[in-house]
Design a protein around this motif. Structure first.
Motif, PDB file in Angstrom:
ATOM      1  N   ASN A 181      -9.668 -13.602 -25.049  1.00 55.13           N
ATOM      2  CA  ASN A 181     -10.381 -13.630 -26.331  1.00 55.13           C
ATOM      3  C   ASN A 181     -10.965 -15.010 -26.616  1.00 55.13           C
ATOM      4  O   ASN A 181     -11.916 -15.139 -27.397  1.00 55.13           O
ATOM      5  N   MET A 182     -10.410 -16.054 -25.984  1.00 56.70           N
ATOM      6  CA  MET A 182     -10.906 -17.410 -26.169  1.00 56.70           C
ATOM      7  C   MET A 182     -11.953 -17.773 -25.116  1.00 56.70           C
ATOM      8  O   MET A 182     -12.481 -18.887 -25.121  1.00 56.70           O
ATOM      9  N   GLY A 183     -12.254 -16.842 -24.206  1.00 56.31           N
ATOM     10  CA  GLY A 183     -13.255 -17.106 -23.187  1.00 56.31           C
ATOM     11  C   GLY A 183     -12.705 -17.672 -21.896  1.00 56.31           C
ATOM     12  O   GLY A 183     -13.483 -18.019 -20.996  1.00 56.31           O
ATOM     13  N   ASP A 184     -11.370 -17.787 -21.798  1.00 56.17           N
ATOM     14  CA  ASP A 184     -10.759 -18.305 -20.569  1.00 56.17           C
ATOM     15  C   ASP A 184     -10.770 -17.231 -19.488  1.00 56.17           C
ATOM     16  O   ASP A 184     -10.651 -16.028 -19.768  1.00 56.17           O
ATOM     17  N   ILE A 185     -10.891 -17.650 -18.236  1.00 56.53           N
ATOM     18  CA  ILE A 185     -10.865 -16.714 -17.106  1.00 56.53           C
ATOM     19  C   ILE A 185      -9.418 -16.298 -16.825  1.00 56.53           C
ATOM     20  O   ILE A 185      -8.527 -17.146 -16.712  1.00 56.53           O
ATOM     21  N   ILE A 186      -9.208 -14.990 -16.737  1.00 58.38           N
ATOM     22  CA  ILE A 186      -7.879 -14.450 -16.411  1.00 58.38           C
ATOM     23  C   ILE A 186      -7.855 -14.139 -14.926  1.00 58.38           C
ATOM     24  O   ILE A 186      -8.603 -13.284 -14.438  1.00 58.38           O
ATOM     25  N   LYS A 187      -7.000 -14.841 -14.221  1.00 57.56           N
ATOM     26  CA  LYS A 187      -6.907 -14.650 -12.776  1.00 57.56           C
ATOM     27  C   LYS A 187      -6.037 -13.428 -12.476  1.00 57.56           C
ATOM     28  O   LYS A 187      -4.914 -13.323 -12.968  1.00 57.56           O
ATOM     29  N   VAL A 188      -6.560 -12.519 -11.660  1.00 54.47           N
ATOM     30  CA  VAL A 188      -5.838 -11.302 -11.304  1.00 54.47           C
ATOM     31  C   VAL A 188      -5.767 -11.200  -9.785  1.00 54.47           C
ATOM     32  O   VAL A 188      -6.796 -11.270  -9.100  1.00 54.47           O
ATOM     33  N   THR A 189      -4.572 -11.069  -9.267  1.00 56.09           N
ATOM     34  CA  THR A 189      -4.376 -10.823  -7.838  1.00 56.09           C
ATOM     35  C   THR A 189      -3.319  -9.742  -7.680  1.00 56.09           C
ATOM     36  O   THR A 189      -2.617  -9.387  -8.638  1.00 56.09           O
ATOM     37  N   ALA A 190      -3.204  -9.232  -6.451  1.00 61.57           N
ATOM     38  CA  ALA A 190      -2.228  -8.169  -6.194  1.00 61.57           C
ATOM     39  C   ALA A 190      -1.683  -8.304  -4.782  1.00 61.57           C
ATOM     40  O   ALA A 190      -2.348  -8.820  -3.878  1.00 61.57           O
ATOM     41  N   SER A 191      -0.458  -7.826  -4.603  1.00 63.35           N
ATOM     42  CA  SER A 191       0.185  -7.791  -3.282  1.00 63.35           C
ATOM     43  C   SER A 191       0.211  -6.341  -2.793  1.00 63.35           C
ATOM     44  O   SER A 191       0.389  -5.416  -3.590  1.00 63.35           O
ATOM     45  N   PHE A 192       0.059  -6.166  -1.477  1.00 66.61           N
ATOM     46  CA  PHE A 192      -0.084  -4.828  -0.897  1.00 66.61           C
ATOM     47  C   PHE A 192       0.961  -4.605   0.199  1.00 66.61           C
ATOM     48  O   PHE A 192       1.196  -5.491   1.032  1.00 66.61           O
ATOM     49  N   GLY A 193       1.555  -3.425   0.194  1.00 66.03           N
ATOM     50  CA  GLY A 193       2.442  -3.007   1.267  1.00 66.03           C
ATOM     51  C   GLY A 193       1.940  -1.714   1.868  1.00 66.03           C
ATOM     52  O   GLY A 193       1.727  -0.731   1.150  1.00 66.03           O
ATOM     53  N   VAL A 194       1.703  -1.714   3.189  1.00 67.46           N
ATOM     54  CA  VAL A 194       1.098  -0.566   3.878  1.00 67.46           C
ATOM     55  C   VAL A 194       2.107   0.016   4.859  1.00 67.46           C
ATOM     56  O   VAL A 194       2.775  -0.725   5.593  1.00 67.46           O
ATOM     57  N   ALA A 195       2.191   1.364   4.871  1.00 66.31           N
ATOM     58  CA  ALA A 195       3.041   2.054   5.841  1.00 66.31           C
ATOM     59  C   ALA A 195       2.282   3.254   6.373  1.00 66.31           C
ATOM     60  O   ALA A 195       1.593   3.954   5.617  1.00 66.31           O
ATOM     61  N   PHE A 196       2.416   3.479   7.688  1.00 70.28           N
ATOM     62  CA  PHE A 196       1.691   4.566   8.352  1.00 70.28           C
ATOM     63  C   PHE A 196       2.675   5.650   8.785  1.00 70.28           C
ATOM     64  O   PHE A 196       3.780   5.376   9.245  1.00 70.28           O
ATOM     65  N   SER A 197       2.269   6.901   8.653  1.00 67.86           N
ATOM     66  CA  SER A 197       3.154   8.021   8.957  1.00 67.86           C
ATOM     67  C   SER A 197       3.300   8.217  10.454  1.00 67.86           C
ATOM     68  O   SER A 197       2.386   7.947  11.231  1.00 67.86           O
ATOM     69  N   SER A 198       4.469   8.699  10.853  1.00 71.53           N
ATOM     70  CA  SER A 198       4.698   9.125  12.229  1.00 71.53           C
ATOM     71  C   SER A 198       5.277  10.529  12.185  1.00 71.53           C
ATOM     72  O   SER A 198       5.577  11.054  11.108  1.00 71.53           O
ATOM     73  N   THR A 199       5.445  11.133  13.338  1.00 74.46           N
ATOM     74  CA  THR A 199       5.918  12.529  13.366  1.00 74.46           C
ATOM     75  C   THR A 199       7.331  12.664  12.822  1.00 74.46           C
ATOM     76  O   THR A 199       7.741  13.745  12.422  1.00 74.46           O
ATOM     77  N   GLU A 200       8.082  11.573  12.802  1.00 71.43           N
ATOM     78  CA  GLU A 200       9.461  11.633  12.335  1.00 71.43           C
ATOM     79  C   GLU A 200       9.633  11.061  10.932  1.00 71.43           C
ATOM     80  O   GLU A 200      10.751  10.962  10.431  1.00 71.43           O
ATOM     81  N   THR A 201       8.558  10.655  10.315  1.00 72.06           N
ATOM     82  CA  THR A 201       8.643   9.983   9.023  1.00 72.06           C
ATOM     83  C   THR A 201       8.246  10.923   7.898  1.00 72.06           C
ATOM     84  O   THR A 201       7.106  11.401   7.853  1.00 72.06           O
ATOM     85  N   ASN A 202       9.165  11.164   6.979  1.00 71.03           N
ATOM     86  CA  ASN A 202       8.813  11.965   5.808  1.00 71.03           C
ATOM     87  C   ASN A 202       8.247  11.060   4.721  1.00 71.03           C
ATOM     88  O   ASN A 202       8.401   9.832   4.778  1.00 71.03           O
ATOM     89  N   PRO A 203       7.580  11.632   3.721  1.00 69.07           N
ATOM     90  CA  PRO A 203       6.902  10.808   2.701  1.00 69.07           C
ATOM     91  C   PRO A 203       7.834   9.846   1.973  1.00 69.07           C
ATOM     92  O   PRO A 203       7.443   8.716   1.667  1.00 69.07           O
ATOM     93  N   GLN A 204       9.079  10.286   1.685  1.00 69.16           N
ATOM     94  CA  GLN A 204       9.992   9.410   0.957  1.00 69.16           C
ATOM     95  C   GLN A 204      10.390   8.200   1.795  1.00 69.16           C
ATOM     96  O   GLN A 204      10.490   7.075   1.290  1.00 69.16           O
ATOM     97  N   LYS A 205      10.606   8.437   3.080  1.00 69.54           N
ATOM     98  CA  LYS A 205      10.934   7.321   3.971  1.00 69.54           C
ATOM     99  C   LYS A 205       9.737   6.394   4.125  1.00 69.54           C
ATOM    100  O   LYS A 205       9.880   5.165   4.161  1.00 69.54           O
ATOM    101  N   LEU A 206       8.537   6.999   4.199  1.00 70.04           N
ATOM    102  CA  LEU A 206       7.319   6.197   4.314  1.00 70.04           C
ATOM    103  C   LEU A 206       7.111   5.349   3.063  1.00 70.04           C
ATOM    104  O   LEU A 206       6.675   4.201   3.132  1.00 70.04           O
ATOM    105  N   LEU A 207       7.452   5.933   1.923  1.00 68.37           N
ATOM    106  CA  LEU A 207       7.344   5.203   0.660  1.00 68.37           C
ATOM    107  C   LEU A 207       8.291   4.007   0.660  1.00 68.37           C
ATOM    108  O   LEU A 207       7.934   2.912   0.199  1.00 68.37           O
ATOM    109  N   SER A 208       9.485   4.195   1.216  1.00 71.40           N
ATOM    110  CA  SER A 208      10.449   3.100   1.320  1.00 71.40           C
ATOM    111  C   SER A 208       9.927   2.001   2.257  1.00 71.40           C
ATOM    112  O   SER A 208      10.094   0.799   1.982  1.00 71.40           O
ATOM    113  N   GLN A 209       9.268   2.412   3.340  1.00 70.60           N
ATOM    114  CA  GLN A 209       8.699   1.427   4.267  1.00 70.60           C
ATOM    115  C   GLN A 209       7.573   0.630   3.613  1.00 70.60           C
ATOM    116  O   GLN A 209       7.479  -0.593   3.795  1.00 70.60           O
TER     117      GLN A 209
END
Length: 398
Positions: free
Chosen positions: A341-369
């Motif tokens: 509201n005062m015209g200052d720049i608000i810095k926004v960044t984010a961290s990312f975690g990526v997991a790829f599925s395999s034939t033995e990986t269910n979605p909940q386990k992939l979510l944990s990875q």
């Protein structure tokens, strides 16, 4: 160069009508006096149809022998009187629509006048005639949809008793059945009576069918809207956690598991809320969701997984593709232009975690990875993309 054509008035009118009927003005949500106004207008239209029929008979001497002419003239005057009365009742309903006493008593008065006029005409053409029965069933059904049951039954009980009593007295020969007509034989052998019934029934059926179609369309639209709202996060307009869970459950039962999950956590989001206010925090979440939605593909999914946490479900994606999409999203979030509201720049960044599925990986386990990869990204300084690479060779990723 393509010229901008003026909007089609007909298309614009159709859009306004559709918006009015389906979105802005749901009839079932109208105030009780607005519903009364609707019923009064429809009732006056029915009376106008009766007035037209009786006027046509009076102007056709060749039809006089089918009716009791003096009674027809009297009923025409009563039709005009009741039609004017119904129209006049619209004004107090509109003028006093905010008054509590009007909301309590005018519905009874309005519906009572309408039902009284319908009973009068019903007794004139036969209480068991198709027109009377169609009017009875249609009005009861519409009434139960629009009004409180107390109001409906207040008029339904005396009307039903009147119809039963009139039918009994006509069977006993104490009163004439359908006194408006000269019926020397069975009514259904009298072509004039049958054609008159069709004339009376048609407008009532059309009006009720149109009203029911409007009510049904509005009900379906409202149900779809409720279903949509139950699946969407109201702030960011992305899928909520419940919908994301449903998507993951579907993936668990699919034969192919070629997909990736990306967890996104905004860095130091609490500081944005504390320093610039929750309204700026909300604005940040909205802009981040918009940036994510612009980058992912049409068949991918973006959802809000928590307070400042988002999730991407990338269908038919390799680990390299998922990492590339995550990096583009990271850059897009870092490039967001947010001002306080005062015209200052608000810095926004984010961290990312990526997991790829395999034939033995269910979605909940992939979510944990993916969560472990996200934790690693935050531990390494935030504002970066990390992939879960354990058992990469076994999954035969490429």
């Amino acid at each position: 160069m393509k010229k901008n054509l003026p909007p089609n008035p007909l298309t614009s009118l159709k859009a306004k009508i559709a918006k009015y009927l389906l979105e802005d003005e749901v009839i079932m949500n109208w105030s009780i006096l607005n519903k009364c106004i609707l019923i009064l207008i429809l009732g006056s239209l029915v009376h106008i149809i009766w007035i037209i029929w009786k006027s046509f008979i009076l102007l056709s001497p060749n039809l006089w022998n089918f009716v009791h002419l003096p009674l027809l003239k009297l009923q025409l005057k009563l039709d005009i009187l009741f039609c004017c009365l119904l129209i006049l009742m619209v004004f107090p309903c509109a003028y006093w629509h905010k008054k509590r006493w009007a909301q309590q008593w005018l519905p009874y008065l309005s519906i009572g006048i309408l039902v009284l006029s319908l009973c009068r005409n019903g007794s004139m053409i036969g209480v068991l005639s198709p027109a009377t029965m169609v009017s009875y069933v249609s009005l009861v059904t519409v009434g139960l949809v629009l009004f409180n049951r107390k109001i409906v039954y207040y008029t339904l009980v005396p009307v039903t008793l009147f119809l039963i009593l009139s039918n009994y007295l006509s069977l006993q020969g104490q009163i004439s059945y359908a006194p408006l007509f000269n019926l020397s034989t069975s009514p259904y052998q009298n072509k004039f009576w049958v054609s008159s019934m069709l004339y009376f029934i048609a407008p009532i059926l059309i009006i009720c069918l149109i009203l029911f179609e409007i009510l049904l369309s509005q009900w379906r639209h409202r149900e779809q809207l409720i279903q949509h709202l139950s699946q969407i996060d109201p702030l960011t307009n992305t899928l909520n956690r419940r919908s994301i869970k449903a998507c993951l459950e579907k993936l668990e039962h699919k034969p192919t598991k070629s997909y990736a999950l990306v967890l996104i956590d905004l860095d130091h989001f609490k500081q944005i809320n504390d320093q610039y206010g929750h309204n700026k925090g909300d604005e940040t979440l909205i802009q981040v969701s918009e940036a994510l939605s612009q980058i992912i593909r049409d068949n991918d999914v973006v959802g809000r997984f928590g307070g400042e946490e988002f999730i991407l479900i990338l269908h038919q994606s390799s680990l390299a593709q998922a990492e590339n999409i995550a990096e583009r999203c990271r850059q897009a979030i870092q490039a967001l232009h947010l001002l306080s509201n005062m015209g200052d720049i608000i810095k926004v960044t984010a961290s990312f975690g990526v997991a790829f599925s395999s034939t033995e990986t269910n979605p909940q386990k992939l979510l944990s990875q993916a969560d472990k990869a996200l934790y690693e990204a935050k531990a390494c300084g935030r504002n970066q993309v990390k992939c879960y690479r354990e058992r990469l060779v076994e999954a035969k990723l490429y």
